[in-house]
Design an enzyme around this catalytic site. Structure first.
Site, mmCIF file in Angstrom:
data_model
loop_
_atom_site.group_PDB
_atom_site.id
_atom_site.type_symbol
_atom_site.label_atom_id
_atom_site.label_comp_id
_atom_site.label_asym_id
_atom_site.label_seq_id
_atom_site.Cartn_x
_atom_site.Cartn_y
_atom_site.Cartn_z
ATOM 1 N N GLN A 225 3.189 -5.001 9.476
ATOM 2 C CA GLN A 225 4.571 -4.571 9.121
ATOM 3 C C GLN A 225 4.441 -3.124 8.536
ATOM 4 O O GLN A 225 3.409 -2.546 8.100
ATOM 5 C CB GLN A 225 4.867 -5.617 8.112
ATOM 6 C CG GLN A 225 5.085 -6.776 8.432
ATOM 7 C CD GLN A 225 5.693 -7.730 7.476
ATOM 8 O OE1 GLN A 225 6.258 -7.519 6.626
ATOM 9 N NE2 GLN A 225 5.448 -9.134 7.759
ATOM 10 N N TYR A 230 1.656 -2.485 2.104
ATOM 11 C CA TYR A 230 2.796 -2.082 1.109
ATOM 12 C C TYR A 230 2.115 -1.194 -0.124
ATOM 13 O O TYR A 230 2.066 -1.785 -1.063
ATOM 14 C CB TYR A 230 3.501 -3.170 0.776
ATOM 15 C CG TYR A 230 4.395 -3.850 1.650
ATOM 16 C CD1 TYR A 230 5.522 -3.210 2.000
ATOM 17 C CD2 TYR A 230 4.123 -4.648 2.727
ATOM 18 C CE1 TYR A 230 6.452 -3.572 2.986
ATOM 19 C CE2 TYR A 230 4.725 -5.261 3.636
ATOM 20 C CZ TYR A 230 5.899 -4.445 3.912
ATOM 21 O OH TYR A 230 7.094 -5.000 4.757
ATOM 22 N N ARG A 237 1.044 -4.300 -8.443
ATOM 23 C CA ARG A 237 -0.059 -5.232 -8.098
ATOM 24 C C ARG A 237 -1.034 -5.182 -9.447
ATOM 25 O O ARG A 237 -1.643 -6.434 -9.690
ATOM 26 C CB ARG A 237 -0.833 -4.596 -6.958
ATOM 27 C CG ARG A 237 -0.251 -5.005 -5.513
ATOM 28 C CD ARG A 237 -1.266 -4.837 -4.593
ATOM 29 N NE ARG A 237 -1.456 -3.465 -3.983
ATOM 30 C CZ ARG A 237 -0.539 -3.054 -3.366
ATOM 31 N NH1 ARG A 237 0.402 -3.768 -2.704
ATOM 32 N NH2 ARG A 237 -0.743 -1.671 -2.544
ATOM 33 N N ASP A 275 4.658 -17.126 3.160
ATOM 34 C CA ASP A 275 5.288 -15.960 3.948
ATOM 35 C C ASP A 275 5.684 -16.795 5.287
ATOM 36 O O ASP A 275 5.038 -17.898 5.597
ATOM 37 C CB ASP A 275 4.286 -14.957 4.308
ATOM 38 C CG ASP A 275 5.127 -13.633 4.723
ATOM 39 O OD1 ASP A 275 5.058 -12.747 3.797
ATOM 40 O OD2 ASP A 275 5.348 -13.572 5.818
ATOM 41 N N ASP A 325 9.199 -10.964 -3.465
ATOM 42 C CA ASP A 325 9.227 -9.478 -3.037
ATOM 43 C C ASP A 325 9.530 -9.566 -1.639
ATOM 44 O O ASP A 325 8.936 -9.476 -0.652
ATOM 45 C CB ASP A 325 7.840 -8.700 -3.199
ATOM 46 C CG ASP A 325 7.620 -7.391 -2.583
ATOM 47 O OD1 ASP A 325 8.517 -6.786 -2.632
ATOM 48 O OD2 ASP A 325 6.498 -7.142 -2.105
ATOM 49 N N CYS A 365 13.946 -3.745 -2.444
ATOM 50 C CA CYS A 365 13.448 -2.530 -1.697
ATOM 51 C C CYS A 365 14.818 -2.044 -0.933
ATOM 52 O O CYS A 365 14.645 -1.384 0.033
ATOM 53 C CB CYS A 365 12.514 -2.599 -0.799
ATOM 54 S SG CYS A 365 12.462 -3.767 0.316
HETATM 55 N N1 SAH Z 1 4.749 -8.667 -1.108
HETATM 56 C C1 SAH Z 1 4.381 -8.027 -0.050
HETATM 57 C C2 SAH Z 1 5.205 -7.316 0.774
HETATM 58 C C3 SAH Z 1 6.376 -8.257 1.301
HETATM 59 S S1 SAH Z 1 7.100 -7.742 2.756
HETATM 60 C C4 SAH Z 1 3.041 -6.956 -0.440
HETATM 61 O O1 SAH Z 1 2.867 -6.658 -1.675
HETATM 62 O O2 SAH Z 1 2.371 -6.509 0.369
HETATM 63 C C5 SAH Z 1 8.251 -9.192 2.831
HETATM 64 C C6 SAH Z 1 7.403 -10.390 3.634
HETATM 65 O O3 SAH Z 1 8.392 -11.252 3.741
HETATM 66 C C7 SAH Z 1 6.949 -9.965 5.146
HETATM 67 O O4 SAH Z 1 5.614 -10.214 4.867
HETATM 68 C C8 SAH Z 1 7.800 -10.932 5.915
HETATM 69 O O5 SAH Z 1 6.824 -11.780 6.728
HETATM 70 C C9 SAH Z 1 8.129 -12.005 4.880
HETATM 71 N N2 SAH Z 1 9.332 -12.660 5.174
HETATM 72 C C10 SAH Z 1 10.739 -12.102 5.511
HETATM 73 N N3 SAH Z 1 11.677 -12.698 5.668
HETATM 74 C C11 SAH Z 1 10.871 -14.372 4.957
HETATM 75 C C12 SAH Z 1 11.630 -15.557 4.765
HETATM 76 N N4 SAH Z 1 12.753 -15.729 4.815
HETATM 77 N N5 SAH Z 1 10.701 -16.380 4.253
HETATM 78 C C13 SAH Z 1 9.463 -16.047 4.351
HETATM 79 N N6 SAH Z 1 8.898 -14.962 4.274
HETATM 80 C C14 SAH Z 1 9.768 -13.995 4.800
#
Ligand code: SAH
Length: 399
Positions: A225, A230, A237, A275, A325, A365
Site C-alpha cells: 500500500q 506507514y 509504534r 486486516d 488505524d 488520517c
Molecule cells: N496500521 C497500519 C496501517 C493501516 S492502513 C500500519 O501501521 O502499518 C489501513 C489498512 O486497513 C490496510 O491494510 C487495509 O488493507 C485495511 N482495511 C481497509 N478497509 C478495511 C476494512 N473494512 N476492514 C479491515 N481492514 C481494512
C-alpha cells in the site's frame, strides 16, 4: 491497476524548454488571477484553483512552468500548470529570480535531505520520508527511503514533468541501489495522469527489509500500500510497544503488522491482528517471524473490521489495548459526516471491547476531519459506550 514499467514520462522534458536558468519572467507563460483572488497565495498556500484564474497568456501545456500574477500584474509565484486539474497550478517558488530548472530541484531536494539530517530521523532507523510534497516546496513529489531503495510517488503534472531530473538528483545525492516509481494513487486520475509503476534507476532487490529501532520489516515496494510502509506511524509504534507489556492487544487495520510487531516485542501477552487484505496479513506474519518473535502469541484474522468487532463483542472477547488505524474515511471535508459515522462506529465498539483500565489508541488520517472534530467523535463514542474515558496522549504523524 497497471503495474508495468512505463519507460517514458507522461510529459517528456523538452531540453531548452520553459526551464531557463535566468528565471526571467518572459520565458514563461503567465496566468493572471481574477481580481482579489491572490489572498491565499500571499499567505503562501501553494495551490491555484481553476476558478481563481482570470486569463492565461501563452499556451502552457500540462506540467509547464508558468508565472502567476494578480489581476493587476503583480508577481505572486512561479508554478507548474495543469489545465486538467481543479488545482490548475502549484507553486514551485515565491521568488521571481528562481528559474525552475535542474538546479532549482537540486536545491530543494538538498534542503529536504538537510532537514531530515537536522532532525536526526536516522537515529530511528534506515527508513524515512525524504521529500514530503508541498511541505518541502516540491508539490506533488513524495520520496520515501527504505534502506537503499528510494520510492518516488508523483501526484501532479509539474512533478511528473521533472520526474527524471529529480530521479537523477536523488541518485547523485543518495546513491541508492534502486529508485522505484509508485505513482498509482487515486489522486493521479484527478490530475489527468496515468498510473506509472516501475524501476526508474538501478534494480529492485527481491524484498527490501528496513530496520526501525532494532526491528526489521519487509516492505513490499512494488505491490504494497502507498509506497510500501506507514512511516508516519513510526513514533506511535514506539508508544504502543511501551504500553504493551503483559497486555492482550487487538490491532485493527494492521497492514504489515507495524503495531503488532512492536506490541509483541513490548511483551504483549497476545496480539490479535485484523486486516481485510490477505497480502497485508502475509507480510505482517512474515514480519513477526523476521524479528524472531513468538508467533504463538500472535493471532490473525482476515476480515472486515466493522463486522469483526461486532463478532468479537458477541463472543464476549475483551482486550487491554485496542488499536484502530483505518484507511482514510474522508479525503476532503465533503466526506466528513459519513466518515464521522465510521470513526464513531469502530471507536464505540473498541471501547466496548476494552477491559476496565484499558487503552484505546485510535487514529484518523483524513484530511477532511480536524483534530477537534476527531476528539468530539471519540468523546461521543465513549459516552455512547457508557465508559469513563480520559485522553492520555494526542498523537500525530512522525516528523
Ligand atoms: N496500521 C497500519 C496501517 C493501516 S492502513 C500500519 O501501521 O502499518 C489501513 C489498512 O486497513 C490496510 O491494510 C487495509 O488493507 C485495511 N482495511 C481497509 N478497509 C478495511 C476494512 N473494512 N476492514 C479491515 N481492514 C481494512
Amino acid at each position: 491497476m497497471s503495474r508495468q514499467n512505463h519507460k517514458s514520462p507522461p510529459f517528456p522534458h523538452k531540453p531548452g524548454g520553459a526551464g531557463g536558468r535566468s528565471g526571467k519572467s518572459a520565458e514563461y507563460a503567465t496566468i493572471f488571477l481574477k481580481a482579489d483572488r491572490e489572498k491565499s497565495l500571499l499567505r503562501r498556500h501553494p495551490w491555484i484553483f481553476s476558478g481563481a484564474i482570470g486569463s492565461v497568456e501563452g499556451a502552457p501545456a500540462g506540467g509547464d512552468t508558468v508565472d502567476v500574477r494578480s489581476a493587476r500584474g503583480a508577481f505572486l509565484g512561479r508554478a507548474a500548470y495543469n489545465a486538467q486539474s481543479q488545482i490548475a497550478a502549484r507553486v514551485w517558488s515565491w521568488q521571481e529570480e528562481h528559474a525552475i530548472d535542474a538546479d532549482f530541484f537540486r536545491g530543494r531536494i538538498s534542503r529536504s535531505l538537510a532537514v531530515r539530517r537536522s532532525l536526526n530521523i536516522a537515529r530511528s532507523g534506515n527508513a524515512m520520508r525524504l521529500v514530503h510534497g508541498e511541505s518541502d516546496g516540491l508539490p506533488g513529489l513524495v520520496v520515501d527511503r527504505y534502506g537503499d531503495v528510494l520510492v518516488m510517488q508523483i501526484g501532479a503534472a509539474g512533478a511528473a514533468r521533472w520526474r527524471d531530473t529529480c530521479a537523477d538528483i536523488l541518485h547523485e545525492l543518495c546513491g541508492p541501489a534502486c529508485i522505484y516509481e509508485r505513482s498509482d494513487s487515486d489522486s493521479r486520475a484527478l490530475e489527468g495522469l496515468p498510473e506509472q509503476n516501475g524501476v526508474l534507476r538501478g534494480s529492485l532487490p527481491d524484498s527490501p527489509v528496513i530496520e526501525e529501532r532494532g526491528l526489521r520489516f519487509a516492505v513490499d515496494v512494488a505491490r504494497g500500500q502507498k509506497t510500501g510502509f506507514y512511516l508516519d506511524q513510526r513514533d506511535n509504534r514506539s508508544l504502543i510497544g511501551a504500553l504493551a507489556q503483559g497486555r492482550e492487544v487487538l490491532n485493527c487495520f494492521c497492514y504489515s503488522g507495524g503495531f503488532s510487531v512492536y506490541a509483541l516485542r513490548g511483551g504483549a501477552a497476545s496480539v490479535l491482528s485484523i486486516d481485510s487484505s490477505e497480502e497485508a496479513l502475509l507480510l505482517a506474519r512474515r514480519n513477526v517471524v523476521l524479528n524472531g518473535l513468538d508467533a504463538g502469541r500472535a493471532e490473525w484474522q482476515c476480515a472486515d473490521v466493522f463486522a469483526a468487532l461486532r463478532k468479537l463483542r458477541d463472543q464476549n472477547r475483551s482486550f487491554d489495548l485496542v488499536i484502530l488505524d483505518p484507511p482514510k474515511f474522508a479525503p476532503t471535508a465533503a466526506f466528513a459526516e459519513k466518515a464521522a459515522r465510521g470513526y464513531k462506529d469502530i471507536a464505540l465498539l473498541g471501547f466496548k471491547l476494552l477491559r476496565p483500565g484499558g487503552t484505546l489508541s485510535t487514529f484518523s488520517c483524513s484530511g477532511g476531519i480536524s483534530d477537534d472534530l476527531f476528539q468530539k467523535i471519540i468523546a461521543g463514542a465513549a459516552l455512547d459506550a457508557g465508559v469513563e474515558a480520559q485522553i492520555t496522549h494526542k498523537l500525530h504523524a512522525s516528523a
